[in-house]
Design a protein around this motif. Structure first.
Motif, PDB file in Angstrom:
ATOM      1  N   GLY A  12       8.291  12.148   0.188  1.00  0.00           N
ATOM      2  CA  GLY A  12       7.188  12.008  -0.754  1.00  0.00           C
ATOM      3  C   GLY A  12       6.469  10.690  -0.629  1.00  0.00           C
ATOM      4  N   PRO A  13       5.327  10.562  -1.319  1.00  0.00           N
ATOM      5  CA  PRO A  13       4.524   9.349  -1.216  1.00  0.00           C
ATOM      6  C   PRO A  13       5.101   8.182  -2.024  1.00  0.00           C
ATOM      7  CG  PRO A  13       3.499  10.865  -2.732  1.00  0.00           C
ATOM      8  CD  PRO A  13       4.704  11.572  -2.153  1.00  0.00           C
ATOM      9  N   GLN A  14       4.627   7.023  -1.690  1.00  0.00           N
ATOM     10  CA  GLN A  14       4.979   5.786  -2.395  1.00  0.00           C
ATOM     11  C   GLN A  14       3.840   5.483  -3.357  1.00  0.00           C
ATOM     12  OE1 GLN A  14       6.130   2.308   0.008  1.00  0.00           O
ATOM     13  NE2 GLN A  14       4.292   1.352  -0.781  1.00  0.00           N
ATOM     14  N   ARG A  15       4.158   5.135  -4.603  1.00  0.00           N
ATOM     15  CA  ARG A  15       3.138   4.758  -5.588  1.00  0.00           C
ATOM     16  C   ARG A  15       3.404   3.326  -6.021  1.00  0.00           C
ATOM     17  NH1 ARG A  15      -0.462   8.329  -6.622  1.00  0.00           N
ATOM     18  NH2 ARG A  15      -1.178   7.376  -8.522  1.00  0.00           N
ATOM     19  N   THR A  16       2.323   2.560  -6.151  1.00  0.00           N
ATOM     20  CA  THR A  16       2.446   1.163  -6.568  1.00  0.00           C
ATOM     21  C   THR A  16       1.586   0.931  -7.796  1.00  0.00           C
ATOM     22  OG1 THR A  16       2.821   0.500  -4.285  1.00  0.00           O
ATOM     23  CG2 THR A  16       2.216  -1.235  -5.829  1.00  0.00           C
ATOM     24  N   TYR A  17       2.205   0.303  -8.804  1.00  0.00           N
ATOM     25  CA  TYR A  17       1.526  -0.044 -10.044  1.00  0.00           C
ATOM     26  C   TYR A  17       1.575  -1.552 -10.232  1.00  0.00           C
ATOM     27  CZ  TYR A  17       1.833   4.888 -11.182  1.00  0.00           C
ATOM     28  OH  TYR A  17       1.707   6.246 -11.153  1.00  0.00           O
ATOM     29  N   TYR A  18       0.560  -2.078 -10.899  1.00  0.00           N
ATOM     30  CA  TYR A  18       0.495  -3.505 -11.217  1.00  0.00           C
ATOM     31  C   TYR A  18       0.349  -3.617 -12.728  1.00  0.00           C
ATOM     32  CZ  TYR A  18      -0.104  -4.078  -6.252  1.00  0.00           C
ATOM     33  OH  TYR A  18       0.097  -4.039  -4.901  1.00  0.00           O
ATOM     34  N   ASP A  19       1.291  -4.302 -13.347  1.00  0.00           N
ATOM     35  CA  ASP A  19       1.296  -4.503 -14.783  1.00  0.00           C
ATOM     36  C   ASP A  19       0.852  -5.939 -15.044  1.00  0.00           C
ATOM     37  OD1 ASP A  19       1.688  -3.819 -17.405  1.00  0.00           O
ATOM     38  OD2 ASP A  19       3.863  -3.603 -17.242  1.00  0.00           O
ATOM     39  N   CYS A  20      -0.286  -6.103 -15.705  1.00  0.00           N
ATOM     40  CA  CYS A  20      -0.836  -7.435 -16.008  1.00  0.00           C
ATOM     41  C   CYS A  20      -0.644  -7.689 -17.496  1.00  0.00           C
ATOM     42  CB  CYS A  20      -2.326  -7.489 -15.675  1.00  0.00           C
ATOM     43  SG  CYS A  20      -2.730  -6.971 -14.004  1.00  0.00           S
TER      44      CYS A  20
END
Length: 135
Positions: A71-79
């Motif tokens: 499956g794909p890789q997902r990246t999130y950024y929490d500011c």
């Protein structure tokens, strides 16, 4: 570029204003003290309250590599802002089917709203494409 298409720099030291100026599905370009220019999509905006600090959640497009067959890789950024007039701290979280990795990527140094990439409705001046029935 015309006036409505110019990237709009925002003040990274005013987290409350950022949460008012950005909306989910807006496209932005940000830089942190440890991350080069990155184009992301706003997924969640939380204005500051007495109980919670200002917060932006951003996402990068999914990435699939041949090494990741499951499956794909997902990246999130929490500011998150520690105080009303402080720079937001940025935490990167990468999710794959096998693991989750979280790391700090510094403080928000620049943020620019990209109106041409955002999903805000705009007029479409392009002519319609038509194909002849025999093509």
């Amino acid at each position: 570029m015309t006036a409505g298409h110019t990237p709009n720099p925002l003040n990274p030291r005013q987290p409350a204003a950022l949460t008012r100026q950005l909306s989910p599905r807006d496209r932005i370009r940000l830089t942190t003290t440890r991350l080069p220019r990155t184009i992301l999509t706003v997924t969640h905006v939380q204005p500051p309250t007495d109980a919670q600090p200002a917060r932006l959640v951003l996402t990068a497009p999914p990435v699939t590599t041949t090494a990741q067959q499951s499956g794909p890789q997902r990246t999130y950024y929490d500011c998150i802002a520690a105080a009303a007039s402080s720079t937001m701290t940025v935490i990167e979280s990468t999710y794959t089917p096998a693991s989750t990795t979280t790391r700090p990527v510094g403080s928000l140094t620049t943020i620019v709203r990209l109106p041409d990439c955002s999903t805000t409705p705009a007029s479409d001046d392009r002519p319609a494409m038509e194909a002849a029935g025999n093509e």
